[in-house]
Design an enzyme around this catalytic site. Structure first.
Site, PDB file in Angstrom:
ATOM      1  N   LYS A  13       0.815  -1.213   0.000  1.00  0.00           N
ATOM      2  CA  LYS A  13       0.000   0.000   0.000  1.00  0.00           C
ATOM      3  C   LYS A  13       0.850   1.266   0.000  1.00  0.00           C
ATOM      4  CE  LYS A  13      -1.022   0.013   4.970  1.00  0.00           C
ATOM      5  NZ  LYS A  13       0.135  -0.867   5.269  1.00  0.00           N
ATOM      6  N   ARG A  88      -5.336   3.059  11.751  1.00  0.00           N
ATOM      7  CA  ARG A  88      -5.057   1.648  11.965  1.00  0.00           C
ATOM      8  C   ARG A  88      -5.946   1.062  13.052  1.00  0.00           C
ATOM      9  NH1 ARG A  88       0.555   1.831   9.944  1.00  0.00           N
ATOM     10  NH2 ARG A  88       1.400  -0.258   9.791  1.00  0.00           N
ATOM     11  N   ARG A 127      12.227  -7.400   1.763  1.00  0.00           N
ATOM     12  CA  ARG A 127      12.198  -5.940   1.731  1.00  0.00           C
ATOM     13  C   ARG A 127      13.512  -5.350   2.251  1.00  0.00           C
ATOM     14  NH1 ARG A 127       6.513  -3.044   2.973  1.00  0.00           N
ATOM     15  NH2 ARG A 127       7.333  -2.417   4.965  1.00  0.00           N
ATOM     16  N   ARG A 160      14.680  -3.739   7.825  1.00  0.00           N
ATOM     17  CA  ARG A 160      14.208  -2.994   9.000  1.00  0.00           C
ATOM     18  C   ARG A 160      13.823  -3.956  10.114  1.00  0.00           C
ATOM     19  NH1 ARG A 160       9.730   0.853   6.387  1.00  0.00           N
ATOM     20  NH2 ARG A 160       8.476  -0.544   7.616  1.00  0.00           N
ATOM     21  N   ARG A 171       2.866  -8.227  13.570  1.00  0.00           N
ATOM     22  CA  ARG A 171       2.173  -7.129  12.889  1.00  0.00           C
ATOM     23  C   ARG A 171       0.924  -7.636  12.178  1.00  0.00           C
ATOM     24  NH1 ARG A 171       6.257  -4.036   9.241  1.00  0.00           N
ATOM     25  NH2 ARG A 171       4.706  -2.380   9.307  1.00  0.00           N
TER      26      ARG A 171
HETATM   27  P1  AMP Z   1       4.304   1.316   8.525  1.00  0.00           P
HETATM   28  O1  AMP Z   1       5.503   1.942   7.919  1.00  0.00           O
HETATM   29  O2  AMP Z   1       3.018   1.990   8.114  1.00  0.00           O
HETATM   30  O3  AMP Z   1       4.231  -0.161   8.290  1.00  0.00           O
HETATM   31  O4  AMP Z   1       4.404   1.546  10.116  1.00  0.00           O
HETATM   32  C1  AMP Z   1       5.459   1.030  10.868  1.00  0.00           C
HETATM   33  C2  AMP Z   1       5.087   0.984  12.333  1.00  0.00           C
HETATM   34  O5  AMP Z   1       4.783   2.309  12.800  1.00  0.00           O
HETATM   35  C3  AMP Z   1       3.851   0.172  12.672  1.00  0.00           C
HETATM   36  O6  AMP Z   1       4.127  -1.206  12.826  1.00  0.00           O
HETATM   37  C4  AMP Z   1       3.416   0.824  13.981  1.00  0.00           C
HETATM   38  O7  AMP Z   1       4.227   0.384  15.067  1.00  0.00           O
HETATM   39  C5  AMP Z   1       3.725   2.283  13.739  1.00  0.00           C
HETATM   40  N1  AMP Z   1       2.562   2.978  13.160  1.00  0.00           N
HETATM   41  C6  AMP Z   1       2.469   3.537  11.923  1.00  0.00           C
HETATM   42  N2  AMP Z   1       1.270   4.085  11.718  1.00  0.00           N
HETATM   43  C7  AMP Z   1       0.560   3.865  12.861  1.00  0.00           C
HETATM   44  C8  AMP Z   1      -0.775   4.155  13.279  1.00  0.00           C
HETATM   45  N3  AMP Z   1      -1.649   4.792  12.473  1.00  0.00           N
HETATM   46  N4  AMP Z   1      -1.138   3.794  14.530  1.00  0.00           N
HETATM   47  C9  AMP Z   1      -0.287   3.160  15.364  1.00  0.00           C
HETATM   48  N5  AMP Z   1       0.958   2.820  15.021  1.00  0.00           N
HETATM   49  C10 AMP Z   1       1.390   3.168  13.782  1.00  0.00           C
END
Ligand code: AMP
Length: 214
Positions: A13, A88, A127, A160, A171
């Site tokens: 996404k 989320r 990744r 990462r 996750r």
């Molecule tokens: P992402 O890059 O979107 O996969 O986000 C990486 C990590 O950031 C996630 O696994 C969460 O720990 C945190 N995170 C990102 N966006 C949110 C959100 N809207 N609410 C809570 N945690 C978030």
């Protein structure tokens, strides 16, 4: 045009959000990127968020909602934006909804990039990310020109912490428990759309554009 991208971590996404943002000239807003930038800069918010991110847990809503609402209030968001990784949780969606409603606005589309869990685990282990500029690559699908080196800024690419298998499984669980209910939330609002995220990057993008331009 205000768009929310939904989908499991690793569904692609983020890539799609960037492609949509480029095509329609609106900002791509990723709460994950905002947190990572804060971690890199050693801010208090970054330190707090990292504790959760490294375990594959969600950062608490209080922290997340504030940074998102501040971001969408900026001038460059007046014609719309693509949200990637926010909301989320149902409470995050409700806060966003309320903030928009106060300005007579609402979300136009929520797009679910649908990919089964098995595919996700395979994808994430390939990744690679640049912690310096935020670019992401994939060993199979989007390989960097030179192995282990970022095409964009020339720094080293890494797996990462939050893409490691154990974290990915966490996750996915968090996604199913806390984020997937948003699909019903946006269905109830009549803005929910889904695309098959197992297709090629271009095919997924074409399917999204077809939805946005219908
Ligand atoms: P992402 O890059 O979107 O996969 O986000 C990486 C990590 O950031 C996630 O696994 C969460 O720990 C945190 N995170 C990102 N966006 C949110 C959100 N809207 N609410 C809570 N945690 C978030």
């Amino acid at each position: 045009m205000k768009i929310i991208m939904l989908g499991a971590p690793g569904a692609g996404k983020g890539t799609q959000a960037q492609m949509i943002a480029d095509k329609y000239k609106v900002p791509h807003i990723s709460t994950g990127d905002i947190f990572r930038a804060n971690i890199k800069n050693g801010t208090e918010l970054g330190m707090e968020a990292k504790k959760y991110m490294d375990q594959g847990l969600l950062v608490p809503d209080e922290l997340t909602v504030k940074i998102l609402l501040d971001r969408v209030a900026k001038e460059d968001c007046k014609d719309g934006y693509v949200l990637d990784g926010f909301p989320r949780t149902i409470p995050q969606a409700e806060v966003l909804d309320k903030a928009l409603a106060e300005r007579g606005e609402s979300i136009d589309y929520a797009v679910d990039v649908d990919v089964p869990d098995e595919n996700i685990v395979k994808r994430m282990s390939g990744r690679r990310a640049c912690l310096s500029c935020g670019a992401t690559f994939h060993l199979e699908h989007v390989p960097p020109k030179e192995e282990g080196i970022c095409d964009r800024c020339g720094k080293e690419l890494v797996l990462r912490d939050d893409d490691k298998e154990e974290t990915v499984l966490n996750r996915l669980k968090v996604y199913h428990d806390q984020t997937q209910p948003l699909i019903q939330f946006y269905k109830n609002k009549g803005v929910m759309q889904a695309v098959d995220g197992t297709k090629s990057m271009q095919e997924v993008f074409d399917a999204i554009v077809a939805i946005l331009e219908k």
